[in-house]
Design a protein around this motif. Sequence first.
Motif, short mmCIF file in Angstrom:
data_model
loop_
_atom_site.label_atom_id
_atom_site.label_comp_id
_atom_site.label_asym_id
_atom_site.label_seq_id
_atom_site.Cartn_x
_atom_site.Cartn_y
_atom_site.Cartn_z
N TYR A 147 0.76 -1.22 0.15
CA TYR A 147 0.18 0.05 -0.07
C TYR A 147 0.93 1.22 0.15
O TYR A 147 0.66 2.06 -0.77
N ALA A 148 1.87 1.15 0.94
CA ALA A 148 2.83 2.39 0.65
C ALA A 148 3.71 2.76 -0.34
O ALA A 148 3.62 3.92 -0.96
N ALA A 149 4.03 1.40 -0.81
CA ALA A 149 4.70 1.50 -2.21
C ALA A 149 3.90 2.19 -3.23
O ALA A 149 4.20 3.11 -3.99
N GLY A 150 2.49 1.81 -3.41
CA GLY A 150 1.31 2.25 -4.30
C GLY A 150 1.35 3.66 -4.07
O GLY A 150 1.49 4.33 -5.05
N PHE A 151 1.05 4.18 -3.06
CA PHE A 151 0.90 5.67 -2.80
C PHE A 151 1.87 6.54 -3.08
O PHE A 151 2.14 7.79 -3.55
N MET A 152 3.21 5.96 -2.84
CA MET A 152 4.42 6.74 -3.05
C MET A 152 4.75 6.71 -4.55
O MET A 152 5.24 7.75 -4.95
N VAL A 153 4.50 5.86 -5.22
CA VAL A 153 4.70 5.56 -6.63
C VAL A 153 3.77 6.64 -7.28
O VAL A 153 4.06 7.39 -8.29
N ALA A 154 2.64 6.71 -6.91
CA ALA A 154 1.24 7.69 -7.42
C ALA A 154 1.74 9.04 -7.14
O ALA A 154 1.95 9.99 -7.87
N THR A 155 2.10 9.30 -6.11
CA THR A 155 2.72 10.89 -5.45
C THR A 155 3.86 11.06 -6.49
O THR A 155 3.90 12.40 -6.96
N ALA A 156 4.91 10.21 -6.75
CA ALA A 156 5.99 10.56 -7.61
C ALA A 156 5.68 10.78 -8.81
O ALA A 156 6.22 11.92 -9.56
N LEU A 157 4.69 10.17 -9.52
CA LEU A 157 4.30 10.45 -10.68
C LEU A 157 3.42 11.80 -10.74
O LEU A 157 3.89 12.48 -11.99
N PHE A 158 2.65 12.10 -9.83
CA PHE A 158 2.11 13.44 -10.07
C PHE A 158 3.18 14.58 -9.71
O PHE A 158 3.19 15.53 -10.40
N ASN A 159 4.38 14.33 -9.05
CA ASN A 159 5.21 15.28 -8.86
C ASN A 159 6.14 15.37 -10.23
O ASN A 159 6.25 16.59 -10.58
N VAL A 160 6.26 14.51 -10.78
CA VAL A 160 6.88 14.53 -12.12
C VAL A 160 5.99 15.23 -13.07
O VAL A 160 6.21 16.23 -13.83
N ALA A 161 4.68 15.01 -12.90
CA ALA A 161 3.53 15.73 -13.98
C ALA A 161 3.64 17.08 -13.57
O ALA A 161 3.50 17.84 -14.53
N GLY A 162 3.82 17.48 -12.08
CA GLY A 162 4.00 18.81 -11.77
C GLY A 162 4.91 19.55 -12.37
O GLY A 162 4.91 20.73 -12.69
N ILE A 163 6.24 18.82 -12.40
CA ILE A 163 7.38 19.40 -13.09
C ILE A 163 7.32 19.57 -14.61
O ILE A 163 7.55 20.78 -15.10
N ALA A 164 6.70 18.79 -15.32
CA ALA A 164 6.36 19.00 -16.57
C ALA A 164 5.32 20.03 -16.84
O ALA A 164 5.34 20.88 -17.77
N ILE A 165 4.26 20.16 -15.98
CA ILE A 165 3.50 21.23 -16.14
C ILE A 165 4.05 22.57 -15.90
O ILE A 165 3.78 23.55 -16.53
N GLY A 166 4.98 22.64 -14.94
CA GLY A 166 5.72 23.71 -14.77
C GLY A 166 6.65 24.15 -15.91
O GLY A 166 6.67 25.39 -16.31
N PHE A 167 7.19 22.91 -16.64
CA PHE A 167 7.82 23.46 -17.61
C PHE A 167 6.99 24.25 -18.96
O PHE A 167 7.23 25.16 -19.38
N VAL A 168 5.89 23.64 -18.83
CA VAL A 168 4.86 24.08 -20.05
C VAL A 168 4.27 25.34 -19.84
O VAL A 168 4.29 26.37 -20.51
N VAL A 169 4.10 25.68 -18.38
CA VAL A 169 3.53 26.94 -17.88
C VAL A 169 4.97 28.02 -17.87
O VAL A 169 4.43 29.18 -18.24
N GLY A 170 6.02 27.49 -17.73
CA GLY A 170 7.03 28.38 -17.79
C GLY A 170 7.31 28.97 -19.19
O GLY A 170 7.52 30.29 -19.74
#
Length: 200
Positions: A147-170
């Motif tokens: 369970y912990a591995a699952g929510f950590m992987v999902a969170t990491a994926l969304f953080n990477v998505a946030g970085i990608a969104i940050g790049f697009v927004v930038g």
Amino acid sequence: MTRKISKLAGALLTLLAVPAMAFAHTGVGETTGFMHGFGHPISGLDHILAMVMVGVFAFQLGGRALWLVPSTFVLVMAVGGAFGVMDVAVPFVETGIALSAIVLGAIVAFGIKAAVAVAMGIVGLFAIFHGHAHGAEMPEDAGGVAYAAGFMVATALFNVAGIAIGFVVGKASERSGRIVTQAAGGIAAIAGVGLLTGLL
């Protein structure tokens, strides 16, 4: 440069998705626990907003913050998750989660620059609340580690998505001014207010 960053983001997303694909196969690991954990962070607007804003914030700071800030969020969230599983009381969890969207959204909207250590402290504080919520809501039949591995992987994926969104927004901000960044952060902050007041 843009192409290199796009390729890097794609490679990171693929690497982060590998554990999810591995656990999805029948008979490999505690599939139910992993999938419950993976689904939990993406089940609520509050978690999604915070995770994406962490990524955008990291992108805005650049340099070492690009990996240190999201990594801090994921790792401290795991600590908060352990607190939740062990029934360790953390006050004002829901308030802290809503405030994370408000504060991180405002930081992005105003383009606030902070030292990497300060940024790590801010996201780490909010990660405790998010992690505690994940841990406390873990189903009884879900394996704790999976369970912990699952929510950590999902969170990491969304953080990477946030970085990608940050790049697009930038990039959009380079053409249209800071209005794009301000709008992205402002929407997150307003949504956070809605969550805090119970309107959302």
